[in-house]
Structures are given as structure tokens and as C-alpha cells.
Design an enzyme around this catalytic site. Structure first.
Site, PDB file in Angstrom:
ATOM      1  N   MET A  17       0.843  -1.201   0.000  1.00  0.00           N
ATOM      2  CA  MET A  17       0.000   0.000   0.000  1.00  0.00           C
ATOM      3  C   MET A  17       0.879   1.253   0.000  1.00  0.00           C
ATOM      4  SD  MET A  17      -3.426  -0.906   2.064  1.00  0.00           S
ATOM      5  CE  MET A  17      -2.813  -0.672   3.702  1.00  0.00           C
ATOM      6  N   LEU A  20       6.680   3.227   1.495  1.00  0.00           N
ATOM      7  CA  LEU A  20       7.570   2.082   1.639  1.00  0.00           C
ATOM      8  C   LEU A  20       8.658   2.311   2.679  1.00  0.00           C
ATOM      9  CD1 LEU A  20       8.008   1.103  -2.124  1.00  0.00           C
ATOM     10  CD2 LEU A  20       6.318   0.270  -0.472  1.00  0.00           C
ATOM     11  N   HIS A  21       8.988   1.244   3.380  1.00  0.00           N
ATOM     12  CA  HIS A  21      10.080   1.261   4.364  1.00  0.00           C
ATOM     13  C   HIS A  21      10.923   0.002   4.150  1.00  0.00           C
ATOM     14  CE1 HIS A  21       7.574  -1.663   6.380  1.00  0.00           C
ATOM     15  NE2 HIS A  21       6.616  -0.769   6.552  1.00  0.00           N
ATOM     16  N   HIS A  24       9.182  -3.404   3.508  1.00  0.00           N
ATOM     17  CA  HIS A  24       8.758  -3.642   2.122  1.00  0.00           C
ATOM     18  C   HIS A  24       9.982  -3.945   1.240  1.00  0.00           C
ATOM     19  CE1 HIS A  24       5.560  -0.630   3.456  1.00  0.00           C
ATOM     20  NE2 HIS A  24       4.830  -1.654   3.096  1.00  0.00           N
ATOM     21  N   GLN A  48     -10.441  -2.835   2.131  1.00  0.00           N
ATOM     22  CA  GLN A  48      -9.940  -3.482   3.347  1.00  0.00           C
ATOM     23  C   GLN A  48      -9.955  -2.553   4.566  1.00  0.00           C
ATOM     24  OE1 GLN A  48      -6.008  -4.204   1.419  1.00  0.00           O
ATOM     25  NE2 GLN A  48      -5.179  -3.797   3.455  1.00  0.00           N
ATOM     26  N   GLY A 134       4.980 -10.354   4.001  1.00  0.00           N
ATOM     27  CA  GLY A 134       5.709 -10.274   5.265  1.00  0.00           C
ATOM     28  C   GLY A 134       5.037 -11.060   6.380  1.00  0.00           C
ATOM     29  N   LYS A 136       5.207 -10.161   9.299  1.00  0.00           N
ATOM     30  CA  LYS A 136       4.672  -9.127  10.193  1.00  0.00           C
ATOM     31  C   LYS A 136       3.138  -9.199  10.228  1.00  0.00           C
ATOM     32  CE  LYS A 136       3.887  -4.726  11.620  1.00  0.00           C
ATOM     33  NZ  LYS A 136       2.784  -4.313  10.812  1.00  0.00           N
ATOM     34  N   SER A 172       6.487  -0.379  10.219  1.00  0.00           N
ATOM     35  CA  SER A 172       5.120  -0.297   9.709  1.00  0.00           C
ATOM     36  C   SER A 172       4.888   1.130   9.216  1.00  0.00           C
ATOM     37  CB  SER A 172       4.128  -0.611  10.828  1.00  0.00           C
ATOM     38  OG  SER A 172       2.834  -0.159  10.480  1.00  0.00           O
ATOM     39  N   SER A 173       4.115   1.248   8.131  1.00  0.00           N
ATOM     40  CA  SER A 173       3.794   2.585   7.623  1.00  0.00           C
ATOM     41  C   SER A 173       3.037   3.376   8.686  1.00  0.00           C
ATOM     42  CB  SER A 173       2.935   2.487   6.360  1.00  0.00           C
ATOM     43  OG  SER A 173       3.551   1.615   5.442  1.00  0.00           O
TER      44      SER A 173
HETATM   45  P1  AMP Z   1       1.429  -3.002   3.384  1.00  0.00           P
HETATM   46  O1  AMP Z   1       1.997  -1.919   2.549  1.00  0.00           O
HETATM   47  O2  AMP Z   1       1.276  -2.648   4.829  1.00  0.00           O
HETATM   48  O3  AMP Z   1       0.166  -3.600   2.796  1.00  0.00           O
HETATM   49  O4  AMP Z   1       2.486  -4.176   3.369  1.00  0.00           O
HETATM   50  C1  AMP Z   1       2.908  -4.755   2.165  1.00  0.00           C
HETATM   51  C2  AMP Z   1       3.703  -5.999   2.464  1.00  0.00           C
HETATM   52  O5  AMP Z   1       4.853  -5.641   3.234  1.00  0.00           O
HETATM   53  C3  AMP Z   1       2.919  -7.034   3.295  1.00  0.00           C
HETATM   54  O6  AMP Z   1       3.205  -8.326   2.790  1.00  0.00           O
HETATM   55  C4  AMP Z   1       3.480  -6.840   4.667  1.00  0.00           C
HETATM   56  O7  AMP Z   1       3.413  -7.990   5.472  1.00  0.00           O
HETATM   57  C5  AMP Z   1       4.927  -6.486   4.366  1.00  0.00           C
HETATM   58  N1  AMP Z   1       5.551  -5.799   5.498  1.00  0.00           N
HETATM   59  C6  AMP Z   1       5.083  -4.694   6.139  1.00  0.00           C
HETATM   60  N2  AMP Z   1       5.888  -4.381   7.182  1.00  0.00           N
HETATM   61  C7  AMP Z   1       6.874  -5.314   7.190  1.00  0.00           C
HETATM   62  C8  AMP Z   1       8.003  -5.542   8.029  1.00  0.00           C
HETATM   63  N3  AMP Z   1       8.294  -4.757   9.050  1.00  0.00           N
HETATM   64  N4  AMP Z   1       8.806  -6.602   7.746  1.00  0.00           N
HETATM   65  C9  AMP Z   1       8.527  -7.409   6.700  1.00  0.00           C
HETATM   66  N5  AMP Z   1       7.477  -7.259   5.879  1.00  0.00           N
HETATM   67  C10 AMP Z   1       6.658  -6.221   6.116  1.00  0.00           C
END
Ligand code: AMP
Length: 266
Positions: A17, A20-21, A24, A48, A134, A136, A172-173
């Protein structure tokens, strides 16, 4: 996109989403190592988010994201709402009735329907060899794993370890929402679930859970759940074994943080 994917020998796909960090980026790097080509999608998926959640305020920084992805991704895919949901967001549903009713599914009813729907759609658009997710978001990747199996989607899910700050806080974002005081306390979530694993071994599960719950509450967390479950089924366990995993969700102010830890990783 579908045709392009078919022309590659292997494609690794990382749905995100955005905002990015390093968490990601660790998935993207892994995809880059294991595939000929990499596709990263950035889409803040409306279905969601529950009413009252942070859909409108979710951080959106596509230019920054694209810069971070320059060297490690072949395609950055930014679908529009019109592409993803051309007629009606509720037209089709992908629902799961067992794993999605636990943990985050209790306090965010309908959340996982939205996640499964968008990932199912994305996997039709990006028929990748492998999808990287992830740990996470453990419950999310488990549900998607199930969906891929149940619908015979020819993409392999690769679950990747949680990337943390040096003090243990899972990246986390949503960490951006924490103020200075909350940010200082936030790593305790991980510290306490680690402690829970060792306490559970000496005190038993229930007593250890109660101890850690009150410690987290005293630190200012409002606990949504703290559970020790079988990581394959998300069923309660009576004794710890190598498939047990601790799951936690808690609020600091308005910010909901989640984390988890496998007993064998503790
Ligand atoms: P999101 O942008 O929050 O939907 O996350 C996108 C993907 O990045 C998902 O598969 C998350 O599980 C993964 N992700 C988010 N934070 C982390 C983290 N700290 N370590 C590893 N994967 C992550």
C-alpha cells in the site's frame, strides 16, 4: 501486464500500500534475488478499510516510493480505483470463514474480505511466479496462502521475516502516526511478547498471558488481543510447541500496532 508476465521466465510480485520502508524493501530485494523480473504494486485498497479507519489519511507518497524502487524493481504498478473496481466495490466477494474470524478479524470485521479480494484481483493482473509477503502480517499471509491453494492460483507464496528497528519495533507505515512518547514505548510490544514466550514456559500459558497483559496495560497500551495459537490453524494451544506463535494487537493512542513471534524464533 498479463502478457508481459508470461514473456518472463520468472516474475516476483510484491503487493503493497506504499509509504515504503525497509520491511517492504526486504521483500522486493528477495524477489529481485529469486526472479528474473520484479513487479511491485502500490495501491491503498479501499475495501480493506472499515468505516472510521485511516483510509483517507493513510500516507501516500508515490514519488518517494518509486525512487526507492528504481534499482530493485522492473515495474511499479499503480492501479487506479477505476481499474480495480470498475463498477461496484461490492460486486464480488472473496470471503473466508474460518481463519479470518480470529485475531484481527474480530476487531476489523470484513477487513480480510477486502484483502483477499484485492490480492485475488492483483494476482489475475500480475500472474507472477512468486508473491512475497511479510510475516509481520502473519494472519494475512496465512489467509492468502490458503486462498492461493484453494483457488489453484499458480503463484507460490514466499513468507519473509519481519524487519525491525534496532529497538525491536516492527517497521510499519503506521509508525508515522506515533508521537515521540508513544514511539519510545512502542518497542515494548515486541519485548513483552518475547518475555511471554519464556514466562509461558515457566508459569504456564494463562498466568504468563495475564502477567504480560497487565504489564502492557501499565505501559499505556490498550490491548486488542494477546494470544498464543497454533500458527497453522490459529487454534488455541494448551502447551507450547514448535508451531506455537504469540500474536498481539494493541493501541497506543489511536494507532493500532500488531506483532507476532514464533516460539521457535524466540
Ligand atoms: P502493506 O503496505 O502494509 O500492505 O504491506 C505490504 C507488504 O509488506 C505485506 O506483505 C506486509 O506484510 C509487508 N511488510 C510490512 N511491514 C513489514 C516488516 N516490518 N517486515 C517485513 N514485511 C513487512
Amino acid at each position: 501486464m498479463q502478457q508481459w508476465c508470461k514473456q518472463q521466465s520468472t516474475v516476483g510480485f510484491v503487493p503493497t500500500m506504499g509509504s515504503l520502508h525497509e520491511g517492504h524493501l526486504s521483500l522486493v530485494r528477495r524477489a529481485h534475488q529469486e526472479n528474473e523480473k520484479v513487479v511491485v504494486s502500490i495501491y491503498v485498497n479501499p475495501t480493506q478499510f472499515l468505516p472510521g479507519e485511516d483510509f483517507a489519511s493513510y500516507p501516500r507518497v508515490p514519488e518517494d516510493d518509486c525512487n526507492l524502487l528504481k534499482e530493485i524493481s522492473d515495474i511499479v504498478f499503480l492501479p487506479t480505483d477505476n481499474l480495480m473496481y470498475p463498477i461496484n466495490k461490492e460486486a464480488h466477494k472473496v470471503s473466508e470463514s474460518s481463519l479470518s474470524s480470529k485475531l484481527c478479524g474480530v476487531s476489523r470485521p470484513g477487513h480480510f474480505d477486502g484483502v483477499l479480494l484485492v490480492v485475488m484481483k492483483l494476482l489475475q493482473l500480475v500472474p507472477a511466479t512468486r508473491i512475497y509477503m511479510g510475516l509481520k502480517d502473519y494472519q494475512q499471509q496465512l489467509l492468502i496462502h490458503r486462498m492461493i491453494n484453494d483457488f489453484f492460483v499458480p503463484t507460490q507464496l514466499i513468507a519473509c521475516p519481519t524487519v525491525r528497528e534496532s529497538d525491536g519495533l516492527a517497521l510499519s507505515s503506521r509508525n508515522k502516526y506515533l508521537d515521540q512518547k508513544q514511539r519510545a514505548v512502542a518497542p515494548e510490544l515486541y519485548t513483552k511478547i518475547r518475555t511471554l514466550v519464556s514466562l509461558a514456559q515457566s508459569q504456564g500459558l494463562e498466568q504468563a498471558q495475564n502477567t504480560i497483559k497487565s504489564q502492557l496495560t501499565n505501559l499505556g497500551f490498550i490491548i486488542d488481543y494477546l494470544e498464543i495459537l497454533d500458527e497453522r490453524t490459529l487454534e488455541k494451544v494448551s502447551d507450547l510447541n514448535s508451531h506455537s506463535r504469540v500474536f498481539v494487537a494493541a493501541y497506543l493512542g489511536n494507532t493500532r500496532l500488531i506483532d507476532n513471534l514464533g516460539v521457535s524464533d524466540a
